[in-house]
Structure formats: structure tokens, C-alpha cells
Design an enzyme around this catalytic site. Structure first.
Site, PDB file in Angstrom:
ATOM      1  N   SER B 131      72.777 -62.292  88.556  1.00  0.00           N
ATOM      2  CA  SER B 131      71.567 -62.441  87.709  1.00  0.00           C
ATOM      3  C   SER B 131      71.912 -62.421  86.230  1.00  0.00           C
ATOM      4  O   SER B 131      71.198 -62.700  85.432  1.00  0.00           O
ATOM      5  CB  SER B 131      70.633 -61.175  87.931  1.00  0.00           C
ATOM      6  OG  SER B 131      71.245 -59.965  87.139  1.00  0.00           O
ATOM      7  N   LYS B 170      70.565 -55.939  82.500  1.00  0.00           N
ATOM      8  CA  LYS B 170      69.840 -57.188  81.914  1.00  0.00           C
ATOM      9  C   LYS B 170      70.001 -57.089  80.313  1.00  0.00           C
ATOM     10  O   LYS B 170      70.655 -56.150  79.765  1.00  0.00           O
ATOM     11  CB  LYS B 170      68.306 -56.989  82.240  1.00  0.00           C
ATOM     12  CG  LYS B 170      67.935 -57.072  83.775  1.00  0.00           C
ATOM     13  CD  LYS B 170      67.962 -58.663  84.252  1.00  0.00           C
ATOM     14  CE  LYS B 170      67.254 -58.541  85.543  1.00  0.00           C
ATOM     15  NZ  LYS B 170      67.985 -57.886  86.523  1.00  0.00           N
TER      16      LYS B 170
END
Lengths: 211, 211
Positions: B131, B170
Site C-alpha cells: 500500500s 499511511k
DNA sequence: AGTTCGTGCGAACATCCGTTCGGTGGGTGG
DNA sequence: CCACCCACCGAACGGATGTTCGCACGAACT
């Protein structure tokens, strides 16, 4: 592992501090003074306890024969990896293989051996530029290489281009009678050259990105 | 630095070996036997020479009071960074901040302090998934984080999503009254959520890609 | 030849240091 | 209370260890 008494925890803590500072273990009398214990025999007593509990190892009859066990004491194998220079910026780098880089006033990076997994003569280069960006190697990264004179297709290698007199980090492909050196950057073109023109310096092992 | 004689080089080499093996320095008589020298005074003499030339440091009148200087002897500050688990695979991880991770039978990674530049309580996570691939963080990488409760826009952070009960890595953006957690992977969608739902666990420092 | 200097030798000395031993006091269980 | 164990104390013993001193030998230099 049993719980250890206050005095034993003191001694253990003192041991760590002492080793940190002096780089050799304390004598029993050092511990005695350092922990405010009244007799050497008490130190000996607790040292035995600590040995039973597996915190230290003692060599009997030998002064300062105390070895601290466990993570803090057991020193991990540290390798001083020489950072030989930068790569992909067009600078030639000295060949590391058979050279003795003993009097290296050069920069080094210390790493634990997990990072090079037992390989020999590993050296490091600082990456300049983004030619390998799609292989997740960025400008400023440090790459670890092992000396190698040959490579398989797809290997990431540091190669010396004789005609240009420079070293670059690329993916290596042997295609028929020519060599393709493929950057991992779609904005850049591969280098095609003759096998005789390339001299492989090292093979990519791992990389580290400093903060 | 002057050249050192054969005997002095022997002694230095013996010192390294001995320290490597026993974790405490040899006595003068250990050196005498180990190097095949006929008298302790000769050892003392050469030890003084080695001290003059800056290879060792001696604490006088103290048994085994020899400290090896230079790259091999001076032990770099080694930090045992606990690898608390994996991230971005949806697994919750224990919070490191105020916890005492003293009896850590967990995995640790030893690194030199250059890699975390003096930061405190650094911990590590193994990255699962891609990711953050466009931030050059790949599956299998190890990321180093420092504990943090807040972040600036664009920081790469490990956040705990309360409603999902999971932790993910993230990029962090505060947008008005909501939080955007942006993966660095164009095939993945950002997560939008309320500020009260996120709890920042740590801020990205650096990363290492094992071979 | 005489001198100086670096290096090596052997022995003796003083201290450092690990070990041992008898003894003390508190707690616990019979 | 007594026996027993654990933790501790103080002192002494003997071996381990750093230091010192006188001496020797060869190389380099005057």
C-alpha cells in the site's frame, strides 16, 4: 527465570554501566564499592545467584571474569561497511575486491550482520539520482553490495563502463552479443553495450533509506 | 600513526580475538602466552608502545585494564529495536509508548544509532502488502518508527483505526473536520475518517529492505 | 671504539582480586 | 524452642596480575 532481589538488580545494573564506560568488566571489589555492599563475599554470593539465573557467566579464578549475557551484554556482530562513494552520478569508484581497505579514513557505516547475511567483503554506496526509482531505490539511499564479477539476468549490479569511465547501478541483462543495462525508471533509456565494455563490480544485496 | 612492529601487530590481533571470544580483556600473562612472548615486561613494553600510538587505552594498576580503540574495538552504540509485528496487513499491534517491553521474547533487530539518529523508544514493524509502494516502501521492508501522538500533513504514520481495530501505515492529512489516510498506491483508495477515530502510534523514520 | 636507542629477558615485588570460612540475624516450619 | 535456609558480614589466604629494575644484544651513528 526467577525473580532477582534488589541487590542483584543493582549489581546487574552496575555491570552494564561499568561495561558501557570502561569496556572491561568490574572486579568484585569494584562492584562492592559501586553498589555500596559491605563485603566482597556478598558480591560473590549474589554473583553466583546471578549466574544460576542465567544473567551472567563467570570464569572462575580469573580477575574480572564476568561476561554479561542477554541482549545488552552479548555484543552483536558489527560490521563496518565502507561507503566507497556515490553511484549513478557518473563518478568512478575504487574497486573494492582484492584491495586492502585497511587504512580507510573513508566513511563507514556500521550494520549488524543480519543486514548482509553472512556475505563477505560487503561494501556500500550512496545512491545519487533516481535511475532505480522503480526498484524502490531512491536518491540518498545506501545500497549494500557484495563483490561479484558476473551476474544473472535481472540482477541489480554496479557496473563499470570502460568507455565512459564511470560506474552505475542498473539491472543487468545479457542479450545475445550485447549487454543491456536497464534503469528502473521509465523516463530513462537502457544502455546497450558490448560485453567487453562492462566490468561488474558488485551485486545488490539490500538497501537502507536514512531519515 | 607510526608503523607497528610484528610483535605489536601480534598483540593487537590477539587482543581482538580474545575480546571476541571472552568478552573481557586478557591479562598481560594471557598475552604473553598467547603471543609466545618470553617475559611479561616485554608485553608491558609493547603495550605502552601501542598506547602511545593510539591503538589502545590502559588503566594503570588495574588488571585487564586494556581498552581497544579504533573501529573494531570501540563498540558502536547498538540499539535493539523491537519488531512489534506487522503492519498494513490489518493486524492490531501492541502500543509501544509507555509499555515496558523489558521481557521481550519478541523479535528484535539490532541497528546502529545512525539509523535512528538519536530518537528515543524507536520501534520497528514489518511491512505487509504494497500500500505504500509509491513511497518506496515495499512488502517485506522493515520500517522504523518513533512514538508520536500527532502528525503533520504528509507525514507517514502508523495509525490505529478504532472502528476497525487495526493499525495501518499511511500518509496523514488533516482536511477540515476529517482525516485522510492516503496510501501511496494509485490502485488503492484513501481512507476518510473522523479525527476521533484515529490514534497515531508512530511516525516514520527510516526503512530497511532486507535481501 | 664508544654511545645511544630500541627491544627483549628474567626475576622480584607489591598489590589486586577471587575464594573460603566462621559467624550473625531474620524468617519459616516442625 | 530448635532446625534449617537465606542473605549478609568481616577477615584472611593464596593465587593472579601489573609494575619495576638490572641486564643484554644488536643496529645506527659519532
Amino acid at each position: 527465570m526467577k525473580e532477582l532481589s534488589g541487590k542483584q538488580a543493582d549489581i546487574l545494573e552496575f555491570l552494564r554501566k561499568f561495561l558501557e564506560e570502561k569496556d572491561y568488566p568490574p572486579s568484585i571489589r569494584d562492584i562492592q564499592e559501586g553498589c555500596g555492599i559491605s563485603s566482597t563475599s556478598v558480591v560473590d554470593y549474589n554473583l553466583r545467584k546471578l549466574e544460576e539465573k542465567g544473567h551472567i557467566r563467570r570464569d572462575r579464578e580469573i580477575s574480572r571474569g564476568i561476561e554479561l549475557l542477554g541482549a545488552r551484554g552479548r555484543r552483536p556482530r558489527i560490521l563496518e561497511i565502507p561507503v566507497l562513494g556515490s553511484i549513478a552520478a557518473g563518478q568512478p569508484i575504487p574497486v573494492p575486491s582484492s584491495e586492502r581497505w585497511s587504512n580507510d579514513s573513508e566513511e563507514t557505516v556500521a550494520v549488524t550482520e543480519d543486514m548482509v547475511r553472512g556475505r563477505e567483503n560487503v561494501f556500500a554506496l550512496r545512491v545519487k539520482g533516481t535511475s532505480m526509482i522503480e526498484d524502490l531505490i531512491d536518491d540518498g539511499d545506501i545500497v549494500f553490495l557484495e563483490p561479484a564479477r558476473s551476474a544473472s539476468n535481472g540482477d541489480r549490479v554496479a557496473v563499470w563502463l570502460k568507455d565512459r569511465g564511470e560506474v552505475t547501478l542498473k539491472r543487468f541483462y545479457h542479450e545475445g552479443d550485447r549487454i543491456r543495462l536497464q534503469p528502473a525508471n521509465s523516463t530513462m533509456e537502457p544502455i546497450y553495450t558490448a560485453p567487453g565494455n562492462v566490468e561488474i563490480q558488485g551485486r545488490f544485496i539490500s538497501s537502507f533509506r536514512p531519515s
